[in-house]
Design a protein around this motif. Structure first.
Motif: not given
Length: 357
Positions: A218-241
């Motif tokens: 009764n442990r189906v959702l315990d597997f696979p064991v997986k470390t949570k991903k780090k959130p993506p790094v925010v990179v700010p830009y100006y887009a020139l139209v």
């Protein structure tokens, strides 16, 4: 591994009998051509099956053989890949085709150890091609395989760690059917996407429920064991139209790095500015394009696009200008009606939808 030889054989027979009856009918399963297997497996990385189906059909119609892909202009390949994202996959796919035709004389390597030497071919894809196309008893360890076998054996190892792959590789080599290794691997893929999916699994009705240790515990959702991903790094830009009577200014991305050789509005990374102000962006833009344009903020329009490890946040700046020479920095003026002629990344299409009404 604590299964007896009889239990291993019973597992193989149960799994393959189910696959013979219920396996998904997919366009890349109609034959065992290694080129077809390679194209499908590369497309399926980071992309859902239903999304891949039409791309796969169009891609093979345009590039029916490895030789045809090897000889095609890169721009044409990128255009055919447009919308699938992760464009390094397309470049590596073409490079692999070139290796096969130019370095191997058109003769495919048949072992995983040799296939992994091709551009963009990692252990999973090498195992998939070797087993499906050449009937080699090689594991194809992807997310589905990690999930299925982690649950079958209650494996506590963290699948995000490189060393864990060796644990699964050793295990699966003892289980894989030596007579039908390709079907075995594809059955595991189908099992992992149906009864043993990550969310809302139906382990109790799985064809291999009798072999599932996580279900018994009764442990189906315990597997696979997986470390949570780090959130993506925010990179700010100006887009020139920037637009003129000749169209919108697009520039080609560098030959290497993210979105290499794709066409986009000029971008300014805001962290590169001395002071993150509109005046500073104008001065930087003038240096970039060799021409002063009066950029204005397009309201508070910000386009967000998330890659694997980064989230781009692009603030739109607009300017109307008289057409000027843009060839020195690899730019070109493009009418909106002609955008479809170029290979545009998804983030650029988002910018177009917001900027051009």
């Amino acid at each position: 591994m604590d299964w007896s030889a009889d239990k291993i054989e019973a597992f193989r027979k149960t799994l393959l009998a189910w696959y013979d009856q219920e396996g998904r009918a997919l366009p890349w399963r109609v034959d065992h051509d290694p080129y077809h297997v390679m194209v499908s497996e590369i497309m399926l990385q980071q992309t859902q099956v239903e999304t891949v189906k039409p791309y796969y059909a169009r891609f093979l119609k345009q590039f029916p053989t490895a030789a045809a892909l090897a000889d095609a202009p890169e721009a044409l390949v990128l255009k055919a890949w447009e919308g699938l994202g992760y464009y390094s996959r397309a470049r590596n796919l073409q490079r692999a085709a070139q290796q096969i035709t130019q370095e191997h004389g058109g003769v495919w390597p048949q072992t995983a150890d040799e296939l992994v030497k091709l551009a963009g071919i990692g252990p999973y894809t090498a195992g998939a091609i070797a087993s499906i196309a050449f009937n080699q008893p090689e594991p194809a360890i992807d997310g589905n395989a990690f999930r299925v076998f982690a649950r079958l054996f209650c494996i506590e190892d963290d699948i995000t760690l490189p060393k864990t792959r060796r644990v699964f590789d050793t295990l699966i080599r003892q289980l894989i059917d030596p007579d039908r290794p390709g079907d075995f691997n594809q059955a595991i893929m189908d099992l992992g996407s149906t009864y043993m999916r990550a969310k809302d699994p139906d382990a109790a009705h799985s064809p291999v429920a009798a072999f599932d240790a996580s279900l018994a515990a009764n442990r189906v959702l315990d597997f696979p064991v997986k470390t949570k991903k780090k959130p993506p790094v925010v990179v700010p830009y100006y887009a020139l139209v920037i637009y003129s009577d000749q169209g919108y200014l697009l520039v080609k991305r560098p030959k290497t790095g993210m979105l290499a050789n794709m066409w986009m509005f000029p971008l300014i990374k805001r962290t590169d500015l001395t002071a993150d102000t509109l005046d500073d962006a104008r001065a930087t833009a003038a240096k970039m394009i060799g021409h002063a344009v009066y950029l204005t903020a397009a309201g508070t329009q910000v386009v967000k696009h998330t890659f694997t490890h980064q989230q781009w946040q692009l603030t739109l700046l607009t300017a109307e200008a008289s057409a000027f020479d843009v060839t020195d920095f690899g730019g070109r003026w493009v009418q909106a009606a002609n955008f479809d002629e170029l290979a545009l990344p998804t983030v650029q299409k988002k910018l177009i939808r917001v900027a051009i009404k």
